[in-house]
Design a protein around this motif. Structure first.
Motif, PDB file in Angstrom:
ATOM      1  N   GLU A 195     -43.233  -1.372  72.058  1.00  0.00           N
ATOM      2  CA  GLU A 195     -42.419  -1.462  70.851  1.00  0.00           C
ATOM      3  C   GLU A 195     -40.969  -1.072  71.139  1.00  0.00           C
ATOM      4  OE1 GLU A 195     -42.289   0.330  66.276  1.00  0.00           O
ATOM      5  OE2 GLU A 195     -43.856   0.946  67.676  1.00  0.00           O
ATOM      6  N   PHE A 196     -40.788   0.027  71.861  1.00  0.00           N
ATOM      7  CA  PHE A 196     -39.419   0.458  72.162  1.00  0.00           C
ATOM      8  C   PHE A 196     -38.707  -0.561  73.043  1.00  0.00           C
ATOM      9  CE2 PHE A 196     -36.232   2.467  74.808  1.00  0.00           C
ATOM     10  CZ  PHE A 196     -35.463   3.131  73.851  1.00  0.00           C
ATOM     11  N   SER A 197     -39.420  -1.164  73.991  1.00  0.00           N
ATOM     12  CA  SER A 197     -38.790  -2.097  74.932  1.00  0.00           C
ATOM     13  C   SER A 197     -38.203  -3.325  74.248  1.00  0.00           C
ATOM     14  CB  SER A 197     -39.807  -2.543  75.989  1.00  0.00           C
ATOM     15  OG  SER A 197     -40.789  -3.398  75.424  1.00  0.00           O
ATOM     16  N   LYS A 198     -38.620  -3.600  73.018  1.00  0.00           N
ATOM     17  CA  LYS A 198     -38.152  -4.791  72.306  1.00  0.00           C
ATOM     18  C   LYS A 198     -36.924  -4.524  71.430  1.00  0.00           C
ATOM     19  CE  LYS A 198     -42.818  -6.678  72.337  1.00  0.00           C
ATOM     20  NZ  LYS A 198     -44.052  -6.958  71.557  1.00  0.00           N
ATOM     21  N   ILE A 199     -36.454  -3.283  71.393  1.00  0.00           N
ATOM     22  CA  ILE A 199     -35.272  -2.968  70.595  1.00  0.00           C
ATOM     23  C   ILE A 199     -34.026  -3.553  71.263  1.00  0.00           C
ATOM     24  CG2 ILE A 199     -33.820  -1.097  69.692  1.00  0.00           C
ATOM     25  CD1 ILE A 199     -36.282   0.683  69.681  1.00  0.00           C
ATOM     26  N   GLU A 200     -33.213  -4.246  70.505  1.00  0.00           N
ATOM     27  CA  GLU A 200     -31.961  -4.786  71.027  1.00  0.00           C
ATOM     28  C   GLU A 200     -30.993  -3.639  71.327  1.00  0.00           C
ATOM     29  OE1 GLU A 200     -31.380  -7.778  71.878  1.00  0.00           O
ATOM     30  OE2 GLU A 200     -33.085  -8.821  70.976  1.00  0.00           O
ATOM     31  N   GLY A 201     -30.150  -3.838  72.319  1.00  0.00           N
ATOM     32  CA  GLY A 201     -29.243  -2.800  72.751  1.00  0.00           C
ATOM     33  C   GLY A 201     -28.314  -2.304  71.658  1.00  0.00           C
ATOM     34  N   HIS A 202     -27.752  -3.234  70.879  1.00  0.00           N
ATOM     35  CA  HIS A 202     -26.846  -2.829  69.799  1.00  0.00           C
ATOM     36  C   HIS A 202     -27.581  -1.989  68.756  1.00  0.00           C
ATOM     37  CE1 HIS A 202     -23.258  -5.765  70.366  1.00  0.00           C
ATOM     38  NE2 HIS A 202     -23.753  -5.366  71.526  1.00  0.00           N
ATOM     39  N   ARG A 260     -20.922   1.715  85.663  1.00  0.00           N
ATOM     40  CA  ARG A 260     -20.576   0.317  85.408  1.00  0.00           C
ATOM     41  C   ARG A 260     -21.808  -0.570  85.319  1.00  0.00           C
ATOM     42  NH1 ARG A 260     -17.987  -3.165  82.847  1.00  0.00           N
ATOM     43  NH2 ARG A 260     -16.011  -2.109  83.296  1.00  0.00           N
ATOM     44  N   ASP A 261     -22.874  -0.253  86.068  1.00  0.00           N
ATOM     45  CA  ASP A 261     -24.051  -1.123  86.095  1.00  0.00           C
ATOM     46  C   ASP A 261     -25.070  -0.791  85.004  1.00  0.00           C
ATOM     47  OD1 ASP A 261     -24.883   1.292  87.116  1.00  0.00           O
ATOM     48  OD2 ASP A 261     -25.874   0.465  88.891  1.00  0.00           O
ATOM     49  N   PHE A 262     -24.738   0.110  84.090  1.00  0.00           N
ATOM     50  CA  PHE A 262     -25.674   0.463  83.023  1.00  0.00           C
ATOM     51  C   PHE A 262     -25.893  -0.724  82.089  1.00  0.00           C
ATOM     52  CE2 PHE A 262     -26.412   1.909  78.637  1.00  0.00           C
ATOM     53  CZ  PHE A 262     -27.558   2.664  78.812  1.00  0.00           C
ATOM     54  N   HIS A 263     -27.134  -0.881  81.651  1.00  0.00           N
ATOM     55  CA  HIS A 263     -27.460  -1.864  80.612  1.00  0.00           C
ATOM     56  C   HIS A 263     -28.651  -1.345  79.832  1.00  0.00           C
ATOM     57  CE1 HIS A 263     -29.580  -3.084  84.331  1.00  0.00           C
ATOM     58  NE2 HIS A 263     -30.599  -3.273  83.517  1.00  0.00           N
ATOM     59  N   CYS A 264     -28.821  -1.832  78.635  1.00  0.00           N
ATOM     60  CA  CYS A 264     -29.912  -1.355  77.793  1.00  0.00           C
ATOM     61  C   CYS A 264     -30.356  -2.481  76.866  1.00  0.00           C
ATOM     62  CB  CYS A 264     -29.481  -0.130  76.978  1.00  0.00           C
ATOM     63  SG  CYS A 264     -28.167  -0.444  75.784  1.00  0.00           S
ATOM     64  N   GLY A 265     -31.404  -2.208  76.104  1.00  0.00           N
ATOM     65  CA  GLY A 265     -31.904  -3.188  75.149  1.00  0.00           C
ATOM     66  C   GLY A 265     -32.896  -4.153  75.739  1.00  0.00           C
ATOM     67  N   TYR A 266     -33.409  -5.016  74.919  1.00  0.00           N
ATOM     68  CA  TYR A 266     -34.446  -5.986  75.289  1.00  0.00           C
ATOM     69  C   TYR A 266     -34.012  -6.806  76.504  1.00  0.00           C
ATOM     70  CZ  TYR A 266     -38.031  -9.596  74.569  1.00  0.00           C
ATOM     71  OH  TYR A 266     -39.089 -10.457  74.717  1.00  0.00           O
ATOM     72  N   HIS A 267     -34.811  -6.726  77.568  1.00  0.00           N
ATOM     73  CA  HIS A 267     -34.523  -7.394  78.842  1.00  0.00           C
ATOM     74  C   HIS A 267     -33.189  -6.940  79.443  1.00  0.00           C
ATOM     75  CE1 HIS A 267     -38.068  -9.791  78.670  1.00  0.00           C
ATOM     76  NE2 HIS A 267     -37.658 -10.605  77.722  1.00  0.00           N
ATOM     77  N   SER A 286     -30.275  -6.770  78.158  1.00  0.00           N
ATOM     78  CA  SER A 286     -29.257  -7.778  77.872  1.00  0.00           C
ATOM     79  C   SER A 286     -27.911  -7.211  77.421  1.00  0.00           C
ATOM     80  CB  SER A 286     -29.780  -8.735  76.790  1.00  0.00           C
ATOM     81  OG  SER A 286     -30.104  -8.022  75.606  1.00  0.00           O
ATOM     82  N   THR A 287     -27.860  -5.918  77.094  1.00  0.00           N
ATOM     83  CA  THR A 287     -26.611  -5.307  76.639  1.00  0.00           C
ATOM     84  C   THR A 287     -25.997  -4.520  77.796  1.00  0.00           C
ATOM     85  OG1 THR A 287     -27.482  -5.120  74.388  1.00  0.00           O
ATOM     86  CG2 THR A 287     -25.564  -3.783  74.928  1.00  0.00           C
ATOM     87  N   ASP A 288     -24.880  -5.038  78.341  1.00  0.00           N
ATOM     88  CA  ASP A 288     -24.245  -4.386  79.478  1.00  0.00           C
ATOM     89  C   ASP A 288     -23.016  -3.601  79.028  1.00  0.00           C
ATOM     90  OD1 ASP A 288     -22.239  -6.276  79.056  1.00  0.00           O
ATOM     91  OD2 ASP A 288     -22.791  -7.501  80.790  1.00  0.00           O
ATOM     92  N   MET A 289     -22.280  -3.052  79.982  1.00  0.00           N
ATOM     93  CA  MET A 289     -21.159  -2.190  79.633  1.00  0.00           C
ATOM     94  C   MET A 289     -20.025  -2.948  78.946  1.00  0.00           C
ATOM     95  SD  MET A 289     -21.939   0.891  80.086  1.00  0.00           S
ATOM     96  CE  MET A 289     -20.333   1.608  79.761  1.00  0.00           C
ATOM     97  N   ASP A 290     -19.836  -4.221  79.265  1.00  0.00           N
ATOM     98  CA  ASP A 290     -18.822  -4.996  78.547  1.00  0.00           C
ATOM     99  C   ASP A 290     -19.188  -5.106  77.072  1.00  0.00           C
ATOM    100  OD1 ASP A 290     -17.306  -5.397  80.832  1.00  0.00           O
ATOM    101  OD2 ASP A 290     -18.334  -7.270  81.354  1.00  0.00           O
ATOM    102  N   ASP A 291     -20.464  -5.379  76.793  1.00  0.00           N
ATOM    103  CA  ASP A 291     -20.932  -5.447  75.402  1.00  0.00           C
ATOM    104  C   ASP A 291     -20.766  -4.095  74.712  1.00  0.00           C
ATOM    105  OD1 ASP A 291     -21.809  -8.128  75.694  1.00  0.00           O
ATOM    106  OD2 ASP A 291     -23.687  -7.431  76.570  1.00  0.00           O
ATOM    107  N   ILE A 292     -21.091  -3.031  75.430  1.00  0.00           N
ATOM    108  CA  ILE A 292     -21.033  -1.687  74.840  1.00  0.00           C
ATOM    109  C   ILE A 292     -19.594  -1.299  74.509  1.00  0.00           C
ATOM    110  CG2 ILE A 292     -21.436   0.762  75.330  1.00  0.00           C
ATOM    111  CD1 ILE A 292     -23.946  -0.138  76.897  1.00  0.00           C
TER     112      ILE A 292
END
Length: 297
Positions: free
Chosen positions: A103-110, A129-136, A138-144
């Protein structure tokens, strides 16, 4: 240090649990498994601790590498108890420990970061710089960084820490442990590699005038290759008794000995009078290793 579960944070989000006072002036956070923790993590931690807000950690019950790729994963560097003890000693006010469920793994990064901002009053986030989060992921540092500008929290990207000509990482440390190369491991962890022996079901045995503690080799933590290793053992003594001419209190003591890593078992040479002690921690001494084909004494 106060420890929260993800469910507790969600209860804050839905209003069924009050917002803790320690979140009141805003929090500075970093997110990750932090297996080790090592000198690369320290750069993140120091950034958070000096950000001017209440410092907190968002972490997981197990390193995500082991949960996402179990077939190729060799084991954790540290247990959750070891990581939390370290973080508390560093000066963090709180930790949110997440069980990485389906369930947690499916949360979108935003959505994940928005929960942290709303519930933890996040004002500052430090990541590599290489941090990312969210489903697959998909949310990287540029998005954050874009999200931070929209939502009004600050993001700082922390440069990687190098050891030799390579970036320090948990993966690199695991590889060195597998090879029994404990000198760089000790440098990157700032202490010897330690097995947390809490909960081990040791059995005591005498073999040819040598006394052993033995335990089945089914550990969360990573182990080096089969062979013999010089180690320091930290024990808790169940009753006060004479050790080397002095009283050993229940707080425990240490001694140097040898650990045998065998196919199905770990065997630890112990003094003859150690049947009344409990092994708390095993520290690998850097640079001392002897291997053979069958890993037995």
């Amino acid at each position: 240090m106060t420890v929260f579960t993800w469910d507790m944070i969600l209860h804050i989000a839905d209003g069924s649990r009050p917002v803790p006072q320690l979140f009141g002036k805003g929090t500075a956070l970093t997110i990750g498994s932090f297996d080790g923790p090592h000198i690369g993590h320290e750069a993140l931690f120091d950034t958070v601790l000096h950000a001017g807000y209440t410092p907190g950690i968002i972490t997981f019950t197990r390193p995500l590498a082991g949960l996402k790729n179990p077939a190729d994963y060799k084991g954790d560097i540290s247990t959750l108890a070891q990581r939390l003890e370290y973080l508390s000693g560093k000066g963090f006010a709180f930790a949110v420990v997440i069980d990485f469920s389906d369930e947690f793994s499916k949360i979108e990064g935003h959505a994940f970061l928005s929960v942290l901002q709303k519930c933890c009053n996040m004002k500052f986030l430090a990541e590599g710089r290489d941090f990312h989060c969210g489903y697959h992921g998909s949310t990287d540092m540029d998005d954050i960084q874009v999200l931070a500008a929209e939502k009004g929290f600050k993001v700082e990207i922390v440069a990687p820490v190098m050891y030799g000509n390579e970036r320090v990482s948990s993966s690199r440390i695991r590889q060195d442990i597998l090879f029994g190369d404990f000198a760089p491991v000790s440098m990157m962890l700032r202490h010897p590699y330690r097995l947390d022996c809490a909960g081990f079901n040791w059995f005591y045995k005498k073999d040819k005038s040598v006394y052993f503690f033995s335990v089945e080799k089914s550990l969360i933590q990573i182990l080096p290759a089969e062979g013999f290793y010089d180690v320091v053992v930290i024990v808790s003594v169940s009753r006060t008794r004479k050790v080397a001419g002095s009283d050993a209190e229940a707080s425990g003591h240490t001694y140097k000995t040898q650990l045998s890593v065998e196919p199905q078992i770990l065997r630890l040479k112990v003094p003859a009078d150690n049947e009344f002690s409990t092994v708390r921690t095993i520290e690998f001494i850097q640079g001392n290793i002897e291997r053979n084909k069958n890993g037995t004494y």
